[in-house]
Structures are given as C-alpha cells and as structure tokens.
Design an enzyme around this catalytic site. Structure first.
Site, PDB file in Angstrom:
ATOM      1  N   HIS A 152       0.832  -1.204   0.000  1.00  0.00           N
ATOM      2  CA  HIS A 152       0.000   0.000   0.000  1.00  0.00           C
ATOM      3  C   HIS A 152       0.867   1.254   0.000  1.00  0.00           C
ATOM      4  CE1 HIS A 152      -3.820  -1.953   0.325  1.00  0.00           C
ATOM      5  NE2 HIS A 152      -3.491  -2.589   1.434  1.00  0.00           N
ATOM      6  N   CYS A 246      -0.333   1.618  -5.365  1.00  0.00           N
ATOM      7  CA  CYS A 246      -1.357   2.477  -5.949  1.00  0.00           C
ATOM      8  C   CYS A 246      -0.817   3.888  -6.187  1.00  0.00           C
ATOM      9  CB  CYS A 246      -2.576   2.570  -5.033  1.00  0.00           C
ATOM     10  SG  CYS A 246      -3.469   1.021  -4.836  1.00  0.00           S
TER      11      CYS A 246
END
Length: 266
Positions: A152, A246
């Site tokens: 993440h 991301c």
C-alpha cells in the site's frame, strides 16, 4: 388568528423542522467522518507499532556488505535472524530494507493476493497490510525471471509511499538501491526504471518460457518506462523485481519500480 397568520406559522414550523433535520444530519456526517479519521489514525499507529515490534523480533540490524560498486548506499544491508523468525512466520519470504527511508518491512506470500492486503503477519486486520509477493510467483527471487511485490501507499508516508518518488530524478539519485534479505541469500536491488501502468496491465507477467520472452519484456521497459542513467545493465539471464503500489494519476493506476537482483554475501 387569521388563516394567513396560521399558514405562515405552519410554514415557519416546517422550515424550522427541515433546518433541525439538516443540522442533525450535518452533525451525524461530522461524527461519522471524525470516527473514520480516528479509526484511520489508530490503524496507522497500530500498524507502525506492530512493524517496529517485528523489526526487533526478527533481529533486524544494519550491516555493511562490502565495498560494492556504485553509490555509497549500495554498501549497506541488514542481518535478519531467519531461523527464529521463520518458525513463527512461515509465510515471510524476505525482508525489504532501504537506507534512510521508511522501507524496513517483512515480505510475505500467501495462496492468493487478498489475504495480506489488509492483514498484518499475525492475521489481524490493519489498513497498512503487509508487503506481499504475488501468489503466482512459484520461485521468487531465484528461478522466476520477474518477482512482483505489492504494498500500500499509505498517506502517513509508510509502506510503499515513496515508490512514486522514483519519477523524480533527484530522488532516484539519492536512493539508487534497496536491500533484500531472504533465508537462502541476500540481494541488492539495483533500481533501473519506474513507470505508471494500469492495474490490469499485461506487464504483471509470470510466464517467461525462454530468453526471447525475457528480452521482449526488457525491451518494453526500455521503450515505455521512465528510464534513467542508473548505470545498471540488465540482461535476459538476470532476475528482476517489480515493486508495485497504488497511485492516482488515473483510475486504478499503479506506480511500479523495476530493480535488478544482485546477490551479495550474508
């Protein structure tokens, strides 16, 4: 009371009622948002605390790997007490570390790409999740030409937040390498390219039947990725790592960084 006055009174009451309802809804929204913010901050705090504890549990200590070549940071590395740590956390395949950054995390692998997305190594839910290898990598870092590690990009600057910075030349020069420790050997990750690709990109690839397919993949990186003068020469016989996280340039965008694996002494 006249009919006009009565209508005006009813109208005022309806307006006041609507206003009261709107105020209540606004308060509820503010409370909800506040709770979510507190939950996120608590999740960040819990995750950070858990990873600091894991670093101690794994006995992670910084060391020098030799004179090496290239930048000074390439001489740095870590030691991990694998015999003890792997007995407790058998899913952990590696430890990823980078000098002078927050990257100092275990890398796990499960039977799917969902389990560690929002779980710590102890199985507890946490927004930070765990860095993990794609389950389709059958021989990560060794026989597989390309090993993919996901993580993440947390808004508190942790996990893989810094990967997107590799699109900046100054950051590339300051952080040319990472270090990967595994139970079977240690590696320097020599970073040579960065890119932004969609989550469903065919470059999340695992089948490389021969040298030609590897060369094709490397040609794609050279043609499409953000290459820079890293001094890293990558051949079809080498092994590479893609670090993926991301980013927000478009829907389901992913910032990816490519690095060449170079074995170093334990």
């Amino acid at each position: 009371m006249s009919r006009t006055t009565d209508r005006q009174s009813r109208t005022r009451k309806r307006k006041n009622l609507i206003l009261d309802i709107l105020i209540v809804l606004l308060v509820l929204v503010m409370v909800f948002c506040g709770v979510r913010i507190i939950q996120a901050l608590y999740s960040y705090h819990t995750g950070t605390k858990a990873y600091h504890a894991l670093q101690k549990e794994a006995g992670v200590t910084e060391k020098k790997t030799g004179t090496g070549s290239g930048s000074g940071s390439s001489e740095d590395g870590i030691r991990v007490n694998w015999s003890k740590f792997n007995r407790k956390y058998p899913d952990v395949k590696a430890w990823l570390w980078q000098k002078d950054t927050v990257i100092n995390y275990p890398v796990a692998q499960s039977s799917d790409n969902a389990y560690y997305l929002h779980r710590l190594l102890n199985g507890k839910w946490n927004g930070k999740g765990t860095l993990f290898i794609d389950f389709r990598n059958t021989h990560p870092f060794t026989k597989d030409f390309l090993t993919i590690i996901y993580g993440h990009r947390m808004r508190d600057g942790s996990m893989f937040w810094t990967l997107a910075d590799y699109r900046k030349e100054a950051y590339r020069k300051e952080h040319p390498d990472m270090f990967l420790s595994t139970p079977k050997g240690n590696y320097r990750l020599r970073i040579f390219a960065a890119d932004t690709i969609p989550a469903n990109s065919p470059k999340y690839q695992f089948d490389f039947p021969g040298a030609d397919s590897r060369r094709t993949y490397l040609r794609w990186i050279r043609a499409h990725a953000d290459m820079y003068d890293s001094g890293v020469s990558v051949k079809a016989r080498d092994h590479i790592v893609m670090l993926s996280t991301c980013t927000y340039e478009f829907d389901n965008a992913r910032a990816v960084v490519f690095a060449k694996l170079e074995p170093v002494s334990k």
